[in-house]
Write an enzyme that holds these catalytic residues in place. Structure first.
Site, PDB file in Angstrom:
ATOM      1  N   GLN A  99      83.693 -61.039  53.137  1.00 54.79           N
ATOM      2  CA  GLN A  99      83.156 -60.334  52.970  1.00 54.79           C
ATOM      3  C   GLN A  99      81.744 -60.976  51.651  1.00 54.79           C
ATOM      4  O   GLN A  99      81.170 -60.240  51.492  1.00 54.79           O
ATOM      5  CB  GLN A  99      83.861 -59.545  51.668  1.00 54.79           C
ATOM      6  CG  GLN A  99      84.671 -58.215  52.569  1.00 54.79           C
ATOM      7  CD  GLN A  99      85.741 -57.816  51.601  1.00 54.79           C
ATOM      8  OE1 GLN A  99      86.342 -57.957  50.520  1.00 54.79           O
ATOM      9  NE2 GLN A  99      85.810 -56.180  51.812  1.00 54.79           N
ATOM     10  N   ASN A 100      82.162 -62.513  51.571  1.00 53.58           N
ATOM     11  CA  ASN A 100      81.646 -62.902  50.071  1.00 53.58           C
ATOM     12  C   ASN A 100      80.626 -63.846  51.049  1.00 53.58           C
ATOM     13  O   ASN A 100      80.124 -64.094  52.161  1.00 53.58           O
ATOM     14  CB  ASN A 100      82.747 -63.771  50.176  1.00 53.58           C
ATOM     15  CG  ASN A 100      83.705 -63.303  49.617  1.00 53.58           C
ATOM     16  OD1 ASN A 100      83.623 -62.519  49.008  1.00 53.58           O
ATOM     17  ND2 ASN A 100      84.642 -64.386  49.147  1.00 53.58           N
ATOM     18  N   HIS A 116      79.040 -59.249  55.418  1.00 53.13           N
ATOM     19  CA  HIS A 116      77.597 -59.090  54.972  1.00 53.13           C
ATOM     20  C   HIS A 116      76.701 -60.017  54.869  1.00 53.13           C
ATOM     21  O   HIS A 116      75.806 -59.896  53.939  1.00 53.13           O
ATOM     22  CB  HIS A 116      78.249 -58.363  53.033  1.00 53.13           C
ATOM     23  CG  HIS A 116      79.179 -57.607  53.717  1.00 53.13           C
ATOM     24  ND1 HIS A 116      80.410 -57.431  52.063  1.00 53.13           N
ATOM     25  CD2 HIS A 116      79.993 -56.938  54.186  1.00 53.13           C
ATOM     26  CE1 HIS A 116      80.663 -56.638  52.747  1.00 53.13           C
ATOM     27  NE2 HIS A 116      80.291 -56.295  53.885  1.00 53.13           N
ATOM     28  N   GLY A 148      92.465 -62.062  48.217  1.00 50.13           N
ATOM     29  CA  GLY A 148      91.612 -61.523  46.995  1.00 50.13           C
ATOM     30  C   GLY A 148      90.700 -60.405  47.235  1.00 50.13           C
ATOM     31  O   GLY A 148      89.229 -60.338  46.690  1.00 50.13           O
ATOM     32  N   GLU A 184      96.639 -58.761  41.885  1.00 54.03           N
ATOM     33  CA  GLU A 184      96.593 -57.116  41.658  1.00 54.03           C
ATOM     34  C   GLU A 184      96.956 -56.453  42.445  1.00 54.03           C
ATOM     35  O   GLU A 184      96.474 -56.742  43.981  1.00 54.03           O
ATOM     36  CB  GLU A 184      95.346 -56.596  40.881  1.00 54.03           C
ATOM     37  CG  GLU A 184      95.414 -56.544  38.969  1.00 54.03           C
ATOM     38  CD  GLU A 184      94.178 -56.947  38.285  1.00 54.03           C
ATOM     39  OE1 GLU A 184      93.857 -55.923  39.303  1.00 54.03           O
ATOM     40  OE2 GLU A 184      93.442 -57.557  37.861  1.00 54.03           O
ATOM     41  N   SER A 207      90.566 -56.040  47.757  1.00 56.73           N
ATOM     42  CA  SER A 207      92.033 -54.937  47.270  1.00 56.73           C
ATOM     43  C   SER A 207      91.726 -54.375  48.762  1.00 56.73           C
ATOM     44  O   SER A 207      92.557 -53.598  49.159  1.00 56.73           O
ATOM     45  CB  SER A 207      91.347 -53.428  46.350  1.00 56.73           C
ATOM     46  OG  SER A 207      89.832 -53.044  47.129  1.00 56.73           O
TER      47      SER A 207
END
Ligand SMILES: [Zn+2]
Length: 242
Positions: free
Chosen positions: A105-106, A123, A189, A217, A191
């Site tokens: 996505q980076n 992206h 990294g 997380e 979500s």
């Protein structure tokens, strides 16, 4: 009890040779570990700049130069950072394994800088510019080599997904095909709660792929994974692949 079981999972290493096709799916957390500012969230770029002025087609149409200069600033920030041990681990794997795909996505090109060649950028890329008539050209510098197409004189816009843009469907299809065919899916990294990314672990599961999540997380998609590693990519990836 919970902590000890997590620790136990952390030490489980993987033999990449047991898998035919490994897909790494990376998000903002992967780049943030290199010190690259994230776009969304607290302290992110969109908390300092209004995206309406810098990251949508309307802003570009209104003042292309201002938008291009803003993206040059993003390039400079990225170039001041370096790939970390997690990027390096994935790049090293691509050298010795026949089929590694990075879906990211980076937009910062960090995987390519680490040495990966098979990278699908959902992206787009901060290092590519797009002429509305002559397609995409690469431009690898701190500053853009030119703001206008040399063939037709149109303003070149960064080839990235701005607010209000559609995702590139060909790129998305390529990503989906890879994820459907992989037998090891490693999410890092991200979500992954926003579609289409939210559907990726399920796609991988349809092919009975082993699914691993690396993220400090937990999130609502975590339960879909066979193994979850609550650690940074820079620490977890070199450990995971020995
Ligand atoms: Zn052109």
């Amino acid at each position: 009890m919970l902590i000890s079981s997590l620790r136990c999972q952390n030490t489980k290493t993987i033999d990449p040779g047991q898998y035919k096709h490994i897909v790494f799916f990376t998000g903002a957390g992967m780049s943030a570990e290199s010190g690259i500012p994230t776009y969304r969230g607290r302290g992110g770029i969109w908390s300092k700049y209004r995206w309406e002025e810098f990251a949508c087609q309307d802003a570009f149409d209104a003042d292309p130069e201002k938008v291009l200069k803003f993206h040059e600033l993003r390039r400079e920030t990225v170039l001041a950072c370096n790939p970390h041990a997690g990027h390096d681990a994935i790049a090293a794997l691509e050298k010795k394994h026949p089929l590694i795909t990075v879906v990211t996505q980076n937009i910062d090109g960090m995987h390519q800088r680490a040495g990966n060649r098979n990278v699908i950028e959902l992206h787009g890329s901060l290092w590519c510019l797009r002429c509305p008539y002559h397609g995409i050209s690469e431009d690898i510098g701190k500053k853009y080599q030119r703001y206008k197409c040399k063939k037709c004189g149109s303003w070149l816009r960064p080839d990235i997904t701005w607010f209000g843009d559609m995702l590139n469907q060909d790129v998305m299809n390529e990503a989906i095909l890879s994820i459907r065919r992989c037998d090891l899916f490693v999410s890092i990294g991200t979500s992954g709660v926003v579609y289409p990314a939210a559907g990726f672990p399920r796609l991988a599961k349809e092919n009975n792929a082993q699914c691993i999540e690396i993220n400090p997380e937990a999130n609502e998609m975590s339960s879909l994974y066979d193994q979850t590693i609550r650690d940074t990519a820079g620490k977890a990836l070199p450990e995971l692949f020995g």
